[in-house]
Enzyme design. Sequence first.
Site, mmCIF file in Angstrom:
data_model
loop_
_atom_site.group_PDB
_atom_site.id
_atom_site.type_symbol
_atom_site.label_atom_id
_atom_site.label_comp_id
_atom_site.label_asym_id
_atom_site.label_seq_id
_atom_site.Cartn_x
_atom_site.Cartn_y
_atom_site.Cartn_z
ATOM 1 C CD GLU A 35 -3.058 -0.999 0.396
ATOM 2 O OE1 GLU A 35 -3.094 -0.034 -0.392
ATOM 3 O OE2 GLU A 35 -3.939 -1.865 0.437
ATOM 4 C CB CYS B 25 -2.236 6.546 1.778
ATOM 5 S SG CYS B 25 -3.642 5.688 2.492
#
Length: 471
Positions: free
Chosen positions: A243, A277
């Site tokens: 990720e 993110c």
Amino acid sequence: MDMNYSLLINGRKVIGEQGSFSVINPATGSALGECPAASAGQLEEAIAAASTAFATWQYTPESNITEMMNAIADKIEAHADELARIITLEQGKPLGLAQIEVGASAAWTRATAAMTLPVKTIEDSENRLIELHRKPLGVIGSITPWNWPLMIAIWHIVPAIRTRNTLVIKPSSFTPFNTLRLVELINEVLPAGVVNVVTGERDIGNTITGHPTLRKVVFTGSTPTGQTIMRNAASNLKRLTLELGGNDAGIVLPGTDLEKIAPAIFQTAFLNMGQTCAALKRLYVHESQYEEMCQRLSSIAKSQVVGSGLDEGVTFGPIQNKKQFDLVCTLVDDARESGARILTGGAPLNGPGYFYPPTIVADARDGMRLVNEEQFGPVLPVIRYTDLEDAITQANASESALGGSVWGNDIELASQIALRFECGTAWVNNHAEVLPHCPFGGCKMSGFGLEFGEEGLLEYTAPQLLNINRN
Ligand code: NAD
């Protein structure tokens, strides 16, 4: 608050054999406490303990695992104030947001505990019975970043143990204390060796990702580190969930109710001081509403109360570390020099601490570093578009591809455009929402593999086909 936490290996709290390192409070710029540093030998001990624990943990009955996971959620809730304070002190976010992070961590643990991966019957005939089973992988390595440190630790730990793996986690050296405390609490519930925590930087990280005993690494962090991990993991063909960084675009369609959406856009762009993110990191607005949108966002930015996360009434904390703070300063200065208009913010506040006010940058253009690179901080570039097709092309031009969003009154049109985004999640009239039952992950240089939901659990398992001959 006394930051006196230990490594936890094979169910025992241990001091660091590699000495210690200072953890900085981003609101003051000075040391908050000393964190024990693990030696290479201690990492080996942690991996050996996880390997030994796996031999029995993998056969733990499902109901016992669910019970233990719910007991972990109870522990998190019982220590919510302590965990939230640790997060604010080392990460910087306002205490209210840290409390939300802790609450979500407990809720995520319960939601994952309740999930199942039933055996799938592929054929049940006169001749044969064929079933697809899902087995644990073994020992998992987890490496986490500094932005949502407790939440992301939970995202790695709970699916791993739910599917009967064991784990060694290494938190970011910027925010290690909350994970050390979390793993201590987890070890009050689980058998020794199932979840272990070590600390350290690149060297320990490289040993984890190249280690022959580990079967998988789950990593949340930057794209360059993800690339290094992928190279190391090739040594024994480890499975990976990566990720990585994002540079999510949002497109506002012409004729949108700006009064309604401006607060939501601000919230999703500046969530956690923009250090998220899948925050909205580039906003494309049609020329007909461009100035109005910029003004609305600026006035929300100006209403924020910037300060230490522990202070009453503060809505906006510092940037977490000096390197990120310097990057934000550089990107905003570069945009200004390239002709962008800084509507509000645009310069760091006087120290101590890494305070940078929420900043709205108008007349931003593709090609500027602030638009092309992930800022991961409290700045939103707003880009004017005339032709919607151009905005879609620009949104997709990035190599980052975590999420994207379309904002508009016409849900059907917005959905059609959202589906043209090249990214893992496309939101309509929302952004950055993640849910325990919905798979989440990136494309292109934002990584691969999914977290959450059934797809997320499957990533911690190996399929095994059972083929029974009935003749
Ligand atoms: P980072 O890559 O610098 O560090 C992440 C972790 O990797 C830390 O624990 C660090 O100690 C460790 N590490 C460093 N070198 C290593 C190596 N050679 N081998 C193994 N581990 C190593 O990232 P960061 O600065 O902590 O986090 C910010 C980045 O993370 C941003 O790009 C952000 O977008 C991304 N992020 C992504 C998600 C997501 O879900 N996609 C979530 C949060 C953050």
